[in-house]
Write a protein that holds these residues in place. Structure first.
Motif, short mmCIF file in Angstrom:
data_model
loop_
_atom_site.label_atom_id
_atom_site.label_comp_id
_atom_site.label_asym_id
_atom_site.label_seq_id
_atom_site.Cartn_x
_atom_site.Cartn_y
_atom_site.Cartn_z
N PHE A 1 -14.42 -0.12 -6.25
CA PHE A 1 -12.79 -0.71 -7.06
C PHE A 1 -13.08 -1.27 -8.59
O PHE A 1 -11.84 -1.74 -9.08
N THR B 1 0.50 -1.43 0.63
CA THR B 1 -0.09 0.37 0.08
C THR B 1 1.06 0.97 0.14
O THR B 1 1.65 0.99 0.11
N ARG C 1 -7.03 0.03 -3.74
CA ARG C 1 -6.29 -1.06 -3.75
C ARG C 1 -4.59 -0.70 -2.82
O ARG C 1 -4.18 -1.05 -1.59
N ILE D 1 -9.79 -2.72 0.82
CA ILE D 1 -10.06 -4.05 0.73
C ILE D 1 -12.03 -4.13 -0.41
O ILE D 1 -12.39 -3.48 1.00
#
Length: 196
Positions: free
Chosen positions: A77, A4, A86, A91
C-alpha cells in the motif's frame, strides 16, 4: 468501508464482463454462489501461494457479483500503489505493530450497510507455512457472521465458493474440518500450500 472497484458504477459492469470473458478464455470455471445468509461474511482465501491470486480473486468476485474487501501486507500500500490497492478493496495490515485488527474488522462488518465479504488468507503470506493464522476465525466469531470457504485450484482451473461454515467456538476442532475441505486444492505454487 471505503469505496472500491466493486461499488463503482459502470466500471463494475465493464470489469464484470471482462472478467467473465477472460476466465472463460483461460479455461477457468467459477463455481458456487453466495447464500443469502453469507451476505455479510468472512471468506477464507486459500490456497494463497502467488501474486496471481489477487487478480484471479478479483475476477472471480466480479463473476459472482461479490462486494469484497481483502487484507494485504502494508508494504503493497506504499506510494504510488496505495490508492489503487484500496480501490481494489485492499485493507493494509501492518504486521510489525500490535493492533486490534480482529475487533476493528468485526466492527466494520457489523456496521456495514448491505453486503460485505472480508477475505482473509489464513496462511498470512504466499510463502509456505505450517500453521494457519486464526484471525479469520476470530473476526467471524466477534462479528457473529459465517465463514465462507472460498478456494482457487490452479491444477483443475476451478475457483469459487464452497460451503458456509458456522464457527462452533472450538477453534482446534473447527480448524481440522476447515483444513480437510482445502486439502485437495492446489495453489499456483502447489508445494507452498499445506492444509494438514
Amino acid at each position: 468501508m471505503h469505496r472500491t472497484i466493486f461499488s463503482t458504477p459502470i466500471v463494475n459492469t465493464l470489469l464484470r464482463a471482462f472478467s467473465l470473458a477472460y476466465l472463460k478464455l483461460a479455461g477457468w470455471k467459477v463455481m458456487g454462489q453466495l447464500p443469502e445468509a453469507g451476505q455479510k461474511s468472512v471468506f477464507i482465501a486459500a490456497p494463497h501461494t502467488s501474486n496471481w491470486d489477487l487478480p484471479y480473486t478479483l475476477m472471480v468476485a466480479f463473476a459472482l457479483r461479490l462486494n469484497i474487501y481483502w487484507m494485504g501486507k502494508a508494504s503493497i500500500f506504499n506510494f504510488p500503489f496505495g490508492p489503487l490497492m484500496r480501490w481494489l478493496g485492499g485493507i493494509a495490515v501492518d504486521r510489525s505493530k500490535s493492533n486490534n485488527l480482529v475487533a476493528a474488522s468485526a466492527q466494520a462488518l457489523q456496521n456495514a450497510c448491505g453486503a460485505l465479504q472480508l477475505i482473509v488468507p489464513p496462511e498470512g503470506t504466499r510463502s509456505k507455512v505450517r500453521y494457519w493464522k486464526s484471525g479469520f476465525y476470530h473476526i467471524a466469531v466477534a462479528a457473529q457472521v459465517p465463514i465462507v470457504l472460498a478456494y482457487m485450484d490452479y491444477e483443475r482451473k476451478i475457483s469459487g465458493l464452497g460451503p458456509m461454515f458456522l464457527p462452533s467456538g472450538d477453534l482446534e476442532a473447527d480448524m481440522v474440518k476447515i483444513k480437510a475441505f482445502y486439502a485437495p486444492f492446489k495453489g499456483k505454487n502447489a508445494a507452498q500450500f499445506e492444509a494438514t
